[in-house]
Design a protein around this motif. Structure first.
Motif, PDB file in Angstrom:
ATOM      1  N   SER A 302     -25.187  31.054 -18.938  1.00 16.45           N
ATOM      2  CA  SER A 302     -26.118  30.462 -17.668  1.00 16.45           C
ATOM      3  C   SER A 302     -27.065  29.554 -18.633  1.00 16.45           C
ATOM      4  N   ALA A 303     -27.527  28.602 -17.582  1.00 15.16           N
ATOM      5  CA  ALA A 303     -28.540  27.514 -17.870  1.00 15.16           C
ATOM      6  C   ALA A 303     -29.740  27.883 -16.739  1.00 15.16           C
ATOM      7  N   LEU A 304     -31.040  27.409 -17.134  1.00 13.84           N
ATOM      8  CA  LEU A 304     -32.181  27.162 -16.334  1.00 13.84           C
ATOM      9  C   LEU A 304     -32.322  25.934 -16.305  1.00 13.84           C
ATOM     10  N   ILE A 305     -32.481  24.503 -15.653  1.00 12.45           N
ATOM     11  CA  ILE A 305     -33.072  23.482 -15.599  1.00 12.45           C
ATOM     12  C   ILE A 305     -34.740  23.522 -14.517  1.00 12.45           C
ATOM     13  N   THR A 306     -35.002  23.078 -15.882  1.00 11.38           N
ATOM     14  CA  THR A 306     -36.043  23.414 -14.759  1.00 11.38           C
ATOM     15  C   THR A 306     -37.158  21.931 -15.251  1.00 11.38           C
ATOM     16  N   VAL A 307     -35.938  20.788 -15.493  1.00 14.13           N
ATOM     17  CA  VAL A 307     -36.783  18.941 -15.919  1.00 14.13           C
ATOM     18  C   VAL A 307     -37.358  18.442 -14.546  1.00 14.13           C
ATOM     19  N   PRO A 308     -38.549  17.764 -14.625  1.00 11.05           N
ATOM     20  CA  PRO A 308     -39.205  17.346 -12.748  1.00 11.05           C
ATOM     21  C   PRO A 308     -37.437  16.622 -11.782  1.00 11.05           C
ATOM     22  N   LEU A 309     -38.012  16.406 -11.157  1.00 13.02           N
ATOM     23  CA  LEU A 309     -37.261  16.083 -10.829  1.00 13.02           C
ATOM     24  C   LEU A 309     -37.398  14.509 -10.244  1.00 13.02           C
ATOM     25  N   ASN A 310     -38.318  13.506 -11.008  1.00 16.92           N
ATOM     26  CA  ASN A 310     -38.001  12.004 -10.704  1.00 16.92           C
ATOM     27  C   ASN A 310     -37.263  11.845 -12.107  1.00 16.92           C
ATOM     28  N   ALA A 311     -37.246  13.508 -13.067  1.00 14.59           N
ATOM     29  CA  ALA A 311     -36.447  12.199 -14.828  1.00 14.59           C
ATOM     30  C   ALA A 311     -34.969  13.381 -14.374  1.00 14.59           C
ATOM     31  N   LEU A 312     -34.635  14.056 -13.504  1.00 14.34           N
ATOM     32  CA  LEU A 312     -33.953  14.831 -13.127  1.00 14.34           C
ATOM     33  C   LEU A 312     -32.187  13.826 -13.579  1.00 14.34           C
ATOM     34  N   TYR A 313     -32.704  12.852 -12.684  1.00 10.78           N
ATOM     35  CA  TYR A 313     -31.182  11.820 -12.387  1.00 10.78           C
ATOM     36  C   TYR A 313     -30.813  11.559 -14.051  1.00 10.78           C
ATOM     37  N   LYS A 314     -31.448  11.605 -15.098  1.00  6.50           N
ATOM     38  CA  LYS A 314     -30.693  10.394 -16.806  1.00  6.50           C
ATOM     39  C   LYS A 314     -30.280  11.799 -17.525  1.00  6.50           C
ATOM     40  N   MET A 315     -30.198  13.379 -15.714  1.00  6.41           N
ATOM     41  CA  MET A 315     -29.463  14.478 -17.246  1.00  6.41           C
ATOM     42  C   MET A 315     -27.654  14.051 -16.662  1.00  6.41           C
ATOM     43  N   ASN A 316     -27.040  14.233 -18.167  1.00  6.99           N
ATOM     44  CA  ASN A 316     -25.473  14.353 -17.204  1.00  6.99           C
ATOM     45  C   ASN A 316     -24.709  16.032 -16.989  1.00  6.99           C
ATOM     46  N   PHE A 317     -24.436  15.676 -15.890  1.00  3.67           N
ATOM     47  CA  PHE A 317     -23.029  17.074 -15.922  1.00  3.67           C
ATOM     48  C   PHE A 317     -22.162  17.009 -15.520  1.00  3.67           C
ATOM     49  N   SER A 318     -21.542  17.903 -16.487  1.00  2.00           N
ATOM     50  CA  SER A 318     -20.296  17.776 -16.189  1.00  2.00           C
ATOM     51  C   SER A 318     -20.067  19.185 -16.278  1.00  2.00           C
ATOM     52  N   PRO A 319     -18.919  19.134 -14.916  1.00  3.64           N
ATOM     53  CA  PRO A 319     -18.942  18.252 -13.866  1.00  3.64           C
ATOM     54  C   PRO A 319     -19.578  18.200 -13.381  1.00  3.64           C
ATOM     55  N   PRO A 320     -19.725  17.111 -12.243  1.00  6.83           N
ATOM     56  CA  PRO A 320     -20.569  16.814 -11.118  1.00  6.83           C
ATOM     57  C   PRO A 320     -21.491  18.140 -10.724  1.00  6.83           C
ATOM     58  N   LEU A 321     -22.861  17.895 -10.167  1.00  6.57           N
ATOM     59  CA  LEU A 321     -23.430  18.768  -9.283  1.00  6.57           C
ATOM     60  C   LEU A 321     -22.533  18.074  -7.723  1.00  6.57           C
ATOM     61  N   LYS A 322     -23.077  19.607  -7.065  1.00  8.02           N
ATOM     62  CA  LYS A 322     -22.445  18.994  -5.445  1.00  8.02           C
ATOM     63  C   LYS A 322     -23.120  17.794  -4.960  1.00  8.02           C
ATOM     64  N   LEU A 323     -22.632  16.920  -4.098  1.00  7.59           N
ATOM     65  CA  LEU A 323     -23.008  15.974  -3.636  1.00  7.59           C
ATOM     66  C   LEU A 323     -24.300  15.367  -2.967  1.00  7.59           C
ATOM     67  N   GLY A 324     -24.680  16.892  -2.679  1.00 12.45           N
ATOM     68  CA  GLY A 324     -25.641  16.673  -1.390  1.00 12.45           C
ATOM     69  C   GLY A 324     -27.055  16.274  -2.818  1.00 12.45           C
ATOM     70  N   LYS A 325     -26.561  17.122  -3.724  1.00 13.60           N
ATOM     71  CA  LYS A 325     -27.915  17.523  -5.048  1.00 13.60           C
ATOM     72  C   LYS A 325     -28.029  16.754  -5.766  1.00 13.60           C
ATOM     73  N   GLN A 326     -26.773  15.701  -5.252  1.00 15.63           N
ATOM     74  CA  GLN A 326     -26.856  14.342  -6.364  1.00 15.63           C
ATOM     75  C   GLN A 326     -27.744  13.458  -5.548  1.00 15.63           C
ATOM     76  N   ARG A 327     -27.365  13.334  -4.615  1.00 10.58           N
ATOM     77  CA  ARG A 327     -27.869  12.374  -3.730  1.00 10.58           C
ATOM     78  C   ARG A 327     -29.494  12.262  -3.677  1.00 10.58           C
ATOM     79  N   ALA A 328     -30.284  13.803  -3.054  1.00  9.99           N
ATOM     80  CA  ALA A 328     -31.242  14.407  -3.134  1.00  9.99           C
ATOM     81  C   ALA A 328     -31.957  13.513  -4.578  1.00  9.99           C
ATOM     82  N   ILE A 329     -31.265  14.154  -5.547  1.00  9.34           N
ATOM     83  CA  ILE A 329     -31.833  13.654  -7.245  1.00  9.34           C
ATOM     84  C   ILE A 329     -31.993  12.679  -7.497  1.00  9.34           C
ATOM     85  N   ASN A 330     -30.903  11.849  -7.091  1.00 14.45           N
ATOM     86  CA  ASN A 330     -31.402  10.495  -6.716  1.00 14.45           C
ATOM     87  C   ASN A 330     -31.994   9.512  -6.064  1.00 14.45           C
TER      88      ASN A 330
END
Ligand SMILES: Cc1cc2nc3c(=O)[nH]c(=O)nc-3n(C[C@H](O)[C@H](O)[C@H](O)COP(=O)(O)OP(=O)(O)OC[C@H]3O[C@@H](n4cnc5c(N)ncnc54)[C@H](O)[C@@H]3O)c2cc1C
Length: 480
Positions: A302-330
């Motif tokens: 498992s992994a715990l991601i604690t990257v600040p919300l404003n910097a999280l958009y730079k992290m690549n997730f594969s497969p992508p995170l749920k759509l709603g979360k992607q939108r909120a991160i962006n």
């Protein structure tokens, strides 16, 4: 507790426009693990701020194998303490309070103590009005009752000081319908609603503008009013209590002492500093592979991601995170502004200054007893805090006779691992994004001060968020 100082790349000291020092000495620059006997772990933590550190402590003490990966050359994330001469500075988060449950519990656990910022109870206040062209000096005794009245009016949306909106401030949706209603408002909208209550007292309006834009660290039309109501509720619906809780008491030994104490308490933890994570891959057998910028990879259950919300958009997730979360991160949240300290050649006593947006510094106050150190807050990116002459020019509008010895700070907006200061949501984002951002997607878990429920955007929120996720990871690992 030993707090040996090492150099971090973060932070700067500006002695004049010509003399500049990059990086500062801090106890947060600890030693990284040099050799790993395994590249597989129960949990990999990304980010060694308070949310990552506290969760790592809890899971390592449960004898989970733990790897903590941090992009910076130090721990503590958006907090770190530095010393220059006999003066200690908090370059990021600094103020705490005994009514912040998680922080206070850690202070007790590690036997730390508190000290006071003197200017939080300044007796002399300077107001910079009319676009910085008019200076007015008042005594706090005269101004404070007026600020309290204006804060009451601003927060009193329901006749009971906002109590119906956030009756339990640590449960943001206890009154969902009203929360949704007020989440639509910006800080400016609410100021417009109560503008008549100022009775043409433009000076008081400007003080409110200065204080509120310092909190959201930007234009009031961009900051959500609901985050103000949350601070207000956490401040017990009272201005003096709110000021005390947010800007008066610091950890005497420094925030980095707390970060180190938590790290030292971890059981057999592996810590990789200066190792930015680039991407996170979930494999078919529900494992996680973490890829770093320097070409390393590690796997975990498992992994715990604690990257600040404003910097999280730079992290690549594969497969992508749920759509709603992607939108909120962006979408991200408000970027914040600047916090920096100014050492003066001569003391000025116990002082505080306010200036409304778009003044590049909206609030500043002395920190030490004699008043040779000023902590200043700038909004958006209106001031280059490394420009010695520009900072001195701005400060002299308030204090015409001062001479700056040096400026010490860290540019959090330009920091690619933070991209901002403390969290403040834009109008509508609490309702639409907070719960989505908090959702776990096992084997991926998330924690951050930016998505905490109570003291979100404070160290206490980071600890709350980190502590809350532990039981979920533990349950997941048991059932996996
Ligand atoms: C100027 C300023 C003043 C503040 N004032 C106060 C205050 O007075 N009181 C208070 O309580 N709070 C204050 N805060 C807020 C408080 O400091 C933060 O909310 C809290 O420390 C955040 O903790 P965190 O663990 O959630 O995030 P962070 O501390 O940001 O930790 C996240 C970690 O993730 C790391 N990271 C990011 N990207 C990567 C990557 N790709 N790979 C690996 N690691 C990565 C970061 O380097 C960081 O160490 C302030 C913050 C700032 C910046």
């Amino acid at each position: 507790m030993t707090n040996h100082l090492n150099r971090t790349h973060d932070g700067f000291i500006q002695y004049s426009n010509d003399i500049h020092e990059s990086g500062v000495m801090t106890p947060a620059a600890v030693v990284s693990t040099t050799a790993l006997s395994s590249t597989h772990f129960d949990v990999i933590f990304i980010g060694a701020g308070f949310s990552g550190l506290i969760a790592a402590r809890e899971l390592s003490l449960r004898h989970r194998t733990v790897l903590l990966i941090e992009a910076r050359d130090r721990i503590g994330g958006r907090t770190f303490t530095t010393k220059l001469g006999d003066q200690q500075y908090e370059m990021g988060g600094g103020w705490i309070h005994w009514s912040q449950p998680h922080v206070w519990s850690e202070i007790t656990r590690y036997g730390l103590s508190i000290c006071e910022t003197n200017g939080a109870t300044a007796d002399r206040i300077s107001l910079l009005l009319e676009n910085g062209s008019r200076l007015k000096v008042l005594s706090m005794t005269n101004l404070f009752p007026e600020i309290c009245r204006a804060m009451d009016d601003y927060s009193n949306v329901d006749g009971v000081q906002g109590r119906t909106v956030l009756p339990i401030p640590h449960n943001p949706f206890a009154a969902r319908e009203v929360v949704e209603l007020y989440d639509k408002l910006s800080m400016q909208d609410r100021l417009d609603h109560i503008s008549a209550s100022f009775n043409n007292n433009q000076d008081l309006y400007d003080v409110m503008d200065a204080y509120l834009s310092m909190n959201s660290q930007g234009k009031l039309s961009e900051g959500g009013f609901l985050d103000h109501l949350r601070w207000w509720a956490l401040g017990d619906f009272d201005t003096a209590r709110l000021f005390d809780k947010t800007s008066r008491y610091k950890i005497l030994e420094g925030t980095s002492a707390l970060a180190r104490a938590i790290l030292n308490d971890c059981h057999d933890i592996k810590l990789l500093l200066s190792t930015p994570v680039r991407s996170i891959q979930r494999t078919d057998d529900n494992q996680v592979t973490i890829f770093t910028d320097n070409g390393q990879s590690f796997t975990a259950r498992s992994a715990l991601i604690t990257v600040p919300l404003n910097a999280l958009y730079k992290m690549n997730f594969s497969p992508p995170l749920k759509l709603g979360k992607q939108r909120a991160i962006n979408e991200r949240q408000c970027r914040g502004g600047t916090k920096f300290a100014i050492k003066l050649e001569k003391p000025i006593g116990n002082w505080c200054g306010f200036a409304p947006y778009p003044n590049p510094i909206t609030q500043a106050f002395t920190d030490d007893e004699e008043g040779t150190i000023i902590i200043a807050f700038g909004v958006d990116d209106l001031l280059n805090i490394r420009d010695f002459n520009a900072v001195q020019y701005e400060l002299r509008k308030w204090l015409p006779d001062i001479q700056i010895k040096y400026i010490i700070g860290h540019d959090w907006r330009k920091d690619s691992f933070a991209e901002g200061t403390w969290g403040w949501f834009r109008p509508g984002q609490i309702t639409s994004n907070l719960s989505i951002l908090q959702e776990y997607e096992p084997p991926l878990f998330f924690a951050s001060s930016d998505t905490a429920n109570g003291w979100r955007s404070f160290m206490d929120g980071a600890l709350e968020s980190g502590l809350s996720v532990v039981q979920h990871i533990e349950r997941y690992l048991k059932n996996d």
